[in-house]
Design a protein around this motif. Structure first.
Motif, mmCIF file in Angstrom:
data_model
loop_
_atom_site.group_PDB
_atom_site.id
_atom_site.type_symbol
_atom_site.label_atom_id
_atom_site.label_comp_id
_atom_site.label_asym_id
_atom_site.label_seq_id
_atom_site.Cartn_x
_atom_site.Cartn_y
_atom_site.Cartn_z
ATOM 1 N N TRP A 45 0.826 -1.199 0.000
ATOM 2 C CA TRP A 45 0.000 0.000 0.000
ATOM 3 C C TRP A 45 0.867 1.257 0.000
ATOM 4 N N GLU A 50 -4.228 3.915 -1.632
ATOM 5 C CA GLU A 50 -3.884 2.767 -0.787
ATOM 6 C C GLU A 50 -3.174 3.200 0.488
ATOM 7 N N SER A 79 -2.136 -4.879 -6.188
ATOM 8 C CA SER A 79 -2.410 -6.304 -5.993
ATOM 9 C C SER A 79 -1.194 -7.070 -5.470
ATOM 10 N N HIS A 103 -3.793 -12.310 1.865
ATOM 11 C CA HIS A 103 -5.234 -12.419 1.643
ATOM 12 C C HIS A 103 -5.806 -13.644 2.344
ATOM 13 N N LEU A 314 -12.885 -10.218 -0.933
ATOM 14 C CA LEU A 314 -11.514 -10.557 -0.550
ATOM 15 C C LEU A 314 -11.255 -9.843 0.765
ATOM 16 N N ASP A 316 -8.021 -8.394 3.335
ATOM 17 C CA ASP A 316 -6.613 -8.194 3.707
ATOM 18 C C ASP A 316 -6.448 -8.566 5.170
ATOM 19 N N LYS A 350 -9.449 3.428 3.077
ATOM 20 C CA LYS A 350 -8.996 2.390 2.143
ATOM 21 C C LYS A 350 -10.045 2.064 1.098
ATOM 22 N N HIS A 386 -7.184 -11.892 -5.996
ATOM 23 C CA HIS A 386 -6.839 -11.404 -4.657
ATOM 24 C C HIS A 386 -6.969 -12.503 -3.604
HETATM 25 C C1 GAL Z 1 -5.541 -6.139 -3.441
HETATM 26 C C2 GAL Z 1 -5.570 -5.757 -1.975
HETATM 27 C C3 GAL Z 1 -6.226 -4.450 -1.809
HETATM 28 C C4 GAL Z 1 -5.632 -3.431 -2.750
HETATM 29 C C5 GAL Z 1 -5.517 -3.945 -4.174
HETATM 30 C C6 GAL Z 1 -4.844 -3.008 -5.152
HETATM 31 O O1 GAL Z 1 -4.884 -7.352 -3.632
HETATM 32 O O2 GAL Z 1 -6.244 -6.751 -1.267
HETATM 33 O O3 GAL Z 1 -6.100 -4.054 -0.480
HETATM 34 O O4 GAL Z 1 -4.422 -3.063 -2.256
HETATM 35 O O5 GAL Z 1 -4.860 -5.162 -4.173
HETATM 36 O O6 GAL Z 1 -3.508 -2.827 -4.851
#
Ligand code: GAL
Length: 427
Positions: A45, A50, A79, A103, A314, A316, A350, A386
């Motif tokens: 992030w 992010e 990602s 994840h 998804l 985090d 976020k 993700h």
């Molecule tokens: C995903 C993550 C999100 C966001 C996204 C884009 O994998 O779970 O929190 O960061 O990527 O970077």
């Protein structure tokens, strides 16, 4: 509720990984007393939108732990494509960060089964976390009765972001609800000279694919892809991949990452972008963290075509790696990530909703209010890109197949590669 989750996810074994190192962060590591007090928090992030959420949680951590220094080891790249590669090499070399983002679902199960993580049951006992997390989310981060991470949020993958003025200019009165309507709308935008669909780097195209699969196959058949009844080779999958090919033919020039692609929509250069709801944080947060755009005017949203009534999710989560140099510091971070205060600071920035069920709902307005409502009422499906439904090696195989498809869009070749990936890495 339980069945919704069970259907949405398959737990897959993962062998891990490889790759090289790069770096990020705002402090050097090193030995000695000072470094023992620092807590290395590894994520991806760094970018606009992010980083705001991470910063909000960091502020709480620093306030609560004046003796600890937050070391931001975030590695740029949406990602986590680059971050996860570096993490794999750090774990292989037994030099883990103090805590890292992973994840919930198949991706995390890979780290657990590889023996990289310590269980954190003691935190769930001490903080009574079992009472505030959905039971089914805990299942995604559990192996053999042990819990291995602290989820901080729930993101939605299946969001169609669009620019209302560009749609109006193209004569589109409401966002497309089906894949067929989507293709008609893309064609109408093309005639205006604007970009029908913006895309970013390769992973954003896999993100698009998971949405087209869900939108074409429907939720039950999509969820069956991660079970013994999976049908990757059949005619429905062929149809979904043909849709994917058609939709992709309306894409603009690939941008470097998801932010510049999303920005094309917010700036009125493109009509549509299919992206997770981290895009909301980016659109909505004030500059410099975000674009400071006005919701419903500069950008608007709808479920990705064909997916209304389903929340592709998804989550985090943060971990306690075995051998974390500053284990106590990592635990202090996990406590903030687990807390109502931490999640209510992090998530509104976020663009996600809290993983805890007792968060302050009044903080989640606008798009986030929609997400909260849909999360509690929709069917569920798990994200591919993700980490929910596929292990990291499986995801990498899908990414490779999609990368080749972008160079040579042959549906039969793509389908064969997906069938093989499922055979090699699936149930
Ligand atoms: C995903 C993550 C999100 C966001 C996204 C884009 O994998 O779970 O929190 O960061 O990527 O970077």
């Amino acid at each position: 509720m339980r069945r919704r989750w069970m259907a949405a996810v398959a737990i897959t074994m993962a062998g891990l990984l490889s790759l090289t190192a790069c770096g990020g962060g705002d402090q050097a590591g090193g030995g000695g007393e000072a470094s023992r007090q620092q807590v290395e928090v590894f994520s991806w992030w760094t970018g606009p939108g992010e980083a705001d959420g991470l910063k909000a949680m960091r502020e709480i951590f620093e306030k609560q732990n004046p003796n600890l220094t937050f070391y931001d080891a975030a590695v740029a790249g949406g990602s986590g494509d680059k971050a996860r590669a570096l993490l794999a090499s750090k774990l292989q070399a037994d030099t883990p960060p103090d805590t890292f983002q992973g994840h919930a679902g198949a991706e995390l199960q890979g780290y657990i089964k590889a023996g990289d993580l310590e269980p954190v049951n003691f935190l769930y006992d001490e903080l009574k976390l079992r009472d505030v997390y959905p039971e089914q989310l805990i299942e995604q981060i559990t192996v053999d009765g042990n819990i291995y991470s602290v989820p901080v949020n729930i993101h939605r993958s299946n969001v169609l972001w669009f620019n209302p003025s560009v749609l109006k200019e193209a004569g589109i009165s409401e966002p497309p609800k089906t894949i067929e309507e989507f293709i008609t709308a893309l064609e109408a935008v093309k005639k205006t000279g604007k970009i029908p669909l913006s895309i970013g780097s390769e992973w954003t195209v896999v993100h698009l694919l998971e949405n087209v699969l869900l939108g074409t196959l429907g939720t039950d058949a999509y969820n069956a892809l991660w079970s013994a009844d999976a049908d990757w080779a059949g005619p429905e999958m062929t149809k979904a991949l043909e849709n994917f090919k058609t939709i992709l033919s309306y894409a603009g020039t690939p941008q470097d990452d998801w932010q510049p692609a999303a920005k094309q929509v917010a700036d009125g250069e493109a009509a549509f972008n299919i992206m997770g709801d981290w895009a909301y944080g980016y659109f909505h947060n004030p500059p410099d963290g975000g674009l400071g755009k006005t919701s419903k005017e500069d950008f608007d949203w709808a479920p990705a075509p064909g997916t209304e009534g389903t929340f592709m999710w998804l989550s985090d989560s943060f971990t306690l790696p075995k051998g974390a140099p500053n284990r106590d510091g990592a635990i202090a971070w996990l406590k903030v990530a687990a807390s109502k205060e931490g999640q209510d600071a992090f998530n509104p920035k976020k663009g996600s909703i809290p993983a805890r069920t007792d968060a302050d709902k009044s903080l989640y307005t606008d798009y986030l209010a929609d997400a909260l409502e849909d999360w509690s009422s929709n069917k569920l499906a798990g994200s591919i890109q993700h980490g929910v439904t596929v292990s990291d090696p499986w995801r990498a195989a899908i990414n490779e197949a999609v990368g080749l498809f972008q160079q040579d869009p042959d549906v039969a070749t793509l389908q064969e590669a997906l069938v093989n990936a499922a055979k090699t890495h699936g149930q």
